[in-house]
Design an enzyme around this catalytic site. Structure first.
Site, PDB file in Angstrom:
ATOM      1  N   GLY A 187       0.826  -1.198   0.000  1.00 41.76           N
ATOM      2  CA  GLY A 187       0.000   0.000   0.000  1.00 41.76           C
ATOM      3  C   GLY A 187       0.858   1.244   0.000  1.00 41.76           C
ATOM      4  O   GLY A 187       2.090   1.182  -0.037  1.00 41.76           O
ATOM      5  N   GLY A 188       0.216   2.402   0.022  1.00 40.73           N
ATOM      6  CA  GLY A 188       0.949   3.649  -0.027  1.00 40.73           C
ATOM      7  C   GLY A 188       1.887   3.840   1.147  1.00 40.73           C
ATOM      8  O   GLY A 188       2.949   4.446   1.005  1.00 40.73           O
ATOM      9  N   VAL A 199       0.242  -4.926   2.659  1.00 40.29           N
ATOM     10  CA  VAL A 199      -1.105  -5.427   2.922  1.00 40.29           C
ATOM     11  C   VAL A 199      -1.056  -6.951   2.926  1.00 40.29           C
ATOM     12  O   VAL A 199      -0.454  -7.565   2.043  1.00 40.29           O
ATOM     13  CB  VAL A 199      -2.104  -4.939   1.856  1.00 40.29           C
ATOM     14  CG1 VAL A 199      -3.506  -5.460   2.157  1.00 40.29           C
ATOM     15  CG2 VAL A 199      -2.110  -3.416   1.786  1.00 40.29           C
ATOM     16  N   LYS A 203      -3.793  -4.009   6.523  1.00 42.68           N
ATOM     17  CA  LYS A 203      -2.834  -3.013   6.046  1.00 42.68           C
ATOM     18  C   LYS A 203      -1.970  -2.580   7.231  1.00 42.68           C
ATOM     19  O   LYS A 203      -2.457  -1.953   8.176  1.00 42.68           O
ATOM     20  CB  LYS A 203      -3.581  -1.813   5.455  1.00 42.68           C
ATOM     21  CG  LYS A 203      -2.702  -0.715   4.891  1.00 42.68           C
ATOM     22  CD  LYS A 203      -3.605   0.363   4.301  1.00 42.68           C
ATOM     23  CE  LYS A 203      -2.831   1.527   3.744  1.00 42.68           C
ATOM     24  NZ  LYS A 203      -3.746   2.582   3.217  1.00 42.68           N
ATOM     25  N   ASP A 206      -7.185  10.532  -4.426  1.00 40.02           N
ATOM     26  CA  ASP A 206      -6.201   9.556  -4.918  1.00 40.02           C
ATOM     27  C   ASP A 206      -6.898   8.404  -5.632  1.00 40.02           C
ATOM     28  O   ASP A 206      -6.558   7.245  -5.442  1.00 40.02           O
ATOM     29  CB  ASP A 206      -5.348   9.039  -3.762  1.00 40.02           C
ATOM     30  CG  ASP A 206      -4.028   8.419  -4.253  1.00 40.02           C
ATOM     31  OD1 ASP A 206      -3.593   8.771  -5.371  1.00 40.02           O
ATOM     32  OD2 ASP A 206      -3.445   7.600  -3.531  1.00 40.02           O
TER      33      ASP A 206
END
Length: 666
Positions: free
Chosen positions: A357-358, A362, A376, A473
C-alpha cells in the site's frame, strides 16, 4: 472562512491570584434601570435556588421578551453541597455587574461553579460549536520530573477521567492517579448534564491537546468552557473520595480509597483566553487535527526545552486520543488486539502478503471465526503514515456504500498501527486491465459495470454521504474487486471533507499520484469534487484502452493517453482506443459515448468538467447531452512512469513537468 480553518486567538492577561475569572462578551451593553437589567435581576433571584435544588446542580433560565430577553445557565461542581452552590451562583450575578458592568453577555468562572448569561439564545443548542470561548488557567509552579513522563501521565489522567464523565449519568467524574516516585494527581471533568454522551465528548475533545500544548509541565491547570470543564492539581481539591482511581497507565479502578491529604500548593495562576471558532459537527475531528498543529507551532516557537521529547509525546497523544474516539464508534467497528492480527496473518508472513500500500504492506488474514480480512500494516518508519491512518479510521468508518471498501476495524499497540478491511478476493483493478494475460477475464459488460459502480461510489462521496468527501487519490490500484468483480473504492488516507457551503479547498502540500492529478491541483494545490472527476476520466480511459496514462510511450508522438485519445477523437477513430479483447463486443457508437464522457472529465478547466451526477446520468442514458469537449489537460505533455507511489508534490511546472517530493512529508 473555510469550515476546515480554525482561528486561534491567544491573549495573555495579567496574573490573577483569586477567583472569579470573568469573560465579558461583545454582545453589546444595556442601560441602568432598563428592561434588560430588570430581566437579569429576575433571573438572579431564581436561578441560584433552581440550580442548588437540582440533583445535578444545574439550571437554565430565561426572562423577558425580545429584544430584552436574557438567557442564563448555571452549573456547580458535582461534589459540593446545595448551600455552596446557591451562594456561588448568587455571587456570579453580583460579580458580573461589577466586573462586566452593563454587559449583556458575561461568564463568571469560580472554583466550584460557573454562571453565564447573554441576550443571544445559547441554550437552544447543545452543540460543542456553540459552547463559547475556552479559558485556560494554570499554576505558576512547574513539575521538576521528566517532561515526557509527566505529559504521558497527564494525558492518561485527563483521557480516562473524561471518558468516565462522558459515560456517567451526571456527566461528572472526580479522579486520582497514583504513580510511584511521581506526584499524585487529582482531576475533575464535568459537562452540563443536558448534553448527550456524544455531545459531552465533542465538547471535551480538544482538552487533552490544549492541556499538553499550554499547560504542559504545570503542577495544576484548568480548561474551562460553558458546557464542559476540566481541572487537575497535585493536591485534592474536590470533596469526598475519588469516583475513579487510576493506578497505572492502562487500568482504572472505581471507588478506591483516597491517599493522605496533601498540602495545597500556592495557587498563583496565569490567565489566558483562547477563542476557538470550530467548524460544523461533521468536521470536528478534522478541525481538531488542525488545532493540534497550530498549538504545536505555538508551543515549539516559545522556547520550550526538550522539543524532541514533546514531539514524541504529541504523537502518543494523537494515538491515544484516536483510540478514545474509536471506542465511541458503533459496535460494527472493532478495535483489534495485535495478537489477533498476528495469528490471523501468521505473523505477517510473506506468504500472506497481498501487495504494497501507499504507507505499508497489505496481508491476507483469517480471523478465528473464519472471516477473511485484508490487513494493512503501517510502516513503522512512515512519519506521514499515521496521518493517513488516522484520517482513514475516522473517515471511512462513517461511510456505508456498496461501492466503497468496508473498514472493519484497526489496531494501535506500541509502534504498530494496522487497518483491517473486508477481504477482496480479486485484488485490484490494475491487476486485470494492465496485464495482457488477465485483461481478457474482464469482458466489456463487466468493465461497464465496474465503471458504473465507481461512478456511483464517487457520487455517494460527493453528494449523498453524511460527509461531503473528495478522495484525492482515485486510481486503478485503489479500486478493489470482490468475488463477483464488483468495484470498491479504497484507500481514504488522503481524502478531505467539505462543508455544505464549500466547493473547493487549497493545500500547500499536494499529495496524490502521477497521471491522475487534475492540473489545478497539481500546479496550485486547489482541490474539489472536480479533482475526483478528472481522476475518474483518466481511469475510464485506462479501462477502455487497457493502457496506463503514465508511461504511455507506445504511440510515437503521443506522450500520454489523454493526448492519444484526443487525436483519435478529432479524427473520429474512437474505436481504435478500445482494447482488442473487448473491441468486438462494443459498437462504434458505444465506444464514442464512453470516450466522450472520459474526455469531458479530463478537461483542463475544472468548470468545464461535469459533476458525478451528470456522469452517472450519461452512463445510464444515451439521451443525456453534454457540451462538446475541448482538448484535454496535459494532452501534449509526458507523464512519468513513476506513478505507482503516492507522491507529495511541492512544485509542478507545466513547462518542465517537474515533481519534487518532500521526504519528510511536510
Amino acid at each position: 472562512m473555510s469550515t476546515l480553518d480554525i482561528v486561534l486567538l491567544l491573549l495573555l492577561l495579567p496574573f490573577a491570584d483569586a477567583e472569579p475569572w470573568p469573560l465579558c462578551g461583545n454582545g453589546g451593553n444595556y442601560t441602568a434601570n432598563s428592561s434588560y437589567q430588570s430581566n437579569l435581576n429576575q433571573l438572579s433571584a431564581v436561578l441560584p435556588k433552581k440550580a442548588s435544588s437540582n440533583r445535578n446542580l444545574f439550571a437554565t433560565g430565561t426572562a423577558g421578551t425580545t429584544p430584552d430577553e436574557v438567557y442564563a445557565l448555571a452549573l456547580c461542581r458535582g461534589d459540593i453541597n446545595a448551600s455552596a452552590c446557591n451562594d456561588c451562583v448568587a455571587a456570579g450575578f453580583q460579580d458580573a455587574q461589577q466586573l462586566c458592568p452593563f454587559s449583556k453577555e458575561a461568564t463568571m468562572y469560580y472554583d466550584v461553579c460557573l454562571l453565564s448569561f447573554s441576550s443571544i439564545d445559547f441554550l437552544s443548542t447543545t452543540s460543542s460549536n456553540d459552547s463559547g470561548d475556552i479559558l485556560l488557567i494554570w499554576n505558576s509552579q512547574n513539575f521538576t520530573e521528566s517532561s515526557a513522563s509527566i505529559s504521558l501521565l497527564l494525558f492518561t489522567l485527563l483521557n480516562d477521567t473524561a471518558l468516565s464523565a462522558v459515560n456517567s449519568s451526571r456527566r461528572f467524574t472526580t479522579a486520582r492517579m497514583d504513580i510511584s516516585s511521581l506526584p499524585t494527581m487529582y482531576c475533575v471533568v464535568q459537562c452540563t448534564p443536558d448534553l448527550t454522551a456524544g455531545e459531552c465528548a465533542a465538547c471535551l475533545q480538544d482538552f487533552p491537546q490544549l492541556t499538553l500544548m499550554y499547560l504542559d509541565g504545570r503542577r495544576g491547570g484548568r480548561v474551562l468552557r460553558v458546557r464542559c470543564n476540566m481541572r487537575y492539581e497535585i493536591y485534592p481539591f474536590y470533596q469526598g473520595d475519588p469516583m475513579l482511581r487510576i493506578i497505572s497507565l492502562a487500568t482504572a479502578v472505581p471507588g478506591a480509597p483516597p491517599p493522605p491529604t496533601a498540602s495545597p500548593a500556592t495557587s498563583t495562576v496565569g490567565l489566558a483566553k483562547l477563542a476557538c471558532f470550530v467548524p460544523l459537527p461533521a468536521l470536528v475531528h478534522t478541525a481538531s487535527f488542525a488545532l493540534e498543529s497550530s498549538c504545536s507551532r505555538l508551543a515549539f516557537n516559545s522556547g520550550d526545552k526538550g522539543l524532541q521529547d514533546k514531539a514524541v509525546v504529541n504523537t502518543r497523544v494523537e494515538e491515544n486520543a484516536l483510540v478514545w474516539r474509536i471506542e465511541e464508534k458503533s459496535s460494527e467497528f472493532t478495535l483489534f488486539d495485535l495478537s489477533q492480527l498476528l495469528k490471523a496473518t501468521e505473523n505477517f508472513s510473506e506468504g500472506n502478503r497481498l501487495g504494497q500500500g501507499g504507507f505499508g504492506p497489505v496481508y491476507k488474514g483469517q480471523l478465528s471465526d473464519g472471516q477473511e480480512i485484508a490487513v494493512k500494516r503501517l510502516a513503522s518508519h512512515s512519519g506521514q503514515g499515521f496521518t493517513e491512518f488516522r484520517n482513514e479510521v475516522e473517515l471511512i468508518a462513517k461511510l456505508q456504500h456498496t461501492n466503497l471498501v468496508r473498514l472493519l476495524g484497526c489496531c494501535i499497540e506500541g509502534d504498530e498501527k494496522v487497518l483491517v478491511y473486508e477481504y477482496m478476493s480479486n485484488k485490484s483493478l490494475d491487476f486485470f486491465i494492465f496485464d495482457e494475460s488477465q485483461s481478457s477475464l474482464l469482458s466489456w459488460n463487466k468493465r461497464r459495470e465496474i465503471v458504473e459502480g465507481i461512478a456511483q461510489g464517487l457520487l455517494y462521496l460527493h453528494k449523498h454521504s453524511r460527509l461531503r468527501i473528495v478522495h484525492r487519490d482515485l486510481k486503478a490500484s485503489n479500486i478493489l474487486l470482490d468475488q463477483d468483480m464488483n468495484p470498491k473504492i479504497s484507500d481514504f488516507g488522503l481524502a478531505r471533507i467539505f462543508g455544505s457551503n464549500d466547493t473547493e479547498g487549497n493545500t500547500k502540500r499536494v499529495v496524490g499520484t502521477y497521471g491522475y492529478m487534475s492540473p489545478e491541483y497539481a500546479s496550485e494545490g486547489i482541490y474539489s469534487v472536480k479533482s475526483d472527476v478528472f481522476s475518474f476520466g483518466v481511469l475510464l480511459l485506462e479501462i477502455l484502452s487497457g493502457k496506463r496514462n503514465s508511461g504511455f510511450y507506445q504511440f510515437g508522438d503521443f506522450l500520454n493517453l489523454l493526448g492519444y485519445t484526443w487525436h483519435l477523437w478529432e479524427e473520429g477513430r474512437w474505436l481504435e482506443l478500445v482494447e482488442a479483447s473487448i473491441s468486438m463486443e462494443m459498437h462504434a457508437a458505444e465506444a464514442r459515448r464512453y470516450t466522450y464522457i472520459a474526455l469531458m472529465c479530463v478537461q483542463e478547466n475544472a468548470d468545464d468538467r461535469p459533476t458525478m451526477s451528470d456522469i452517472v446520468a450519461a452512463l445510464n442514458s444515451e439521451s443525456v447531452v453534454l457540451p462538446q469537449p475541448k482538448h484535454p489537460a496535459y494532452f501534449n505533455l509526458r507523464v512519468s512512469k513513476a506513478e505507482e507511489s503516492t507522491t507529495a508534490v511541492e512544485r509542478y511546472s507545466l513547462n518542465e513537468v517537474t515533481i519534487t517530493q518532500d521526504p519528510e512529508g511536510r
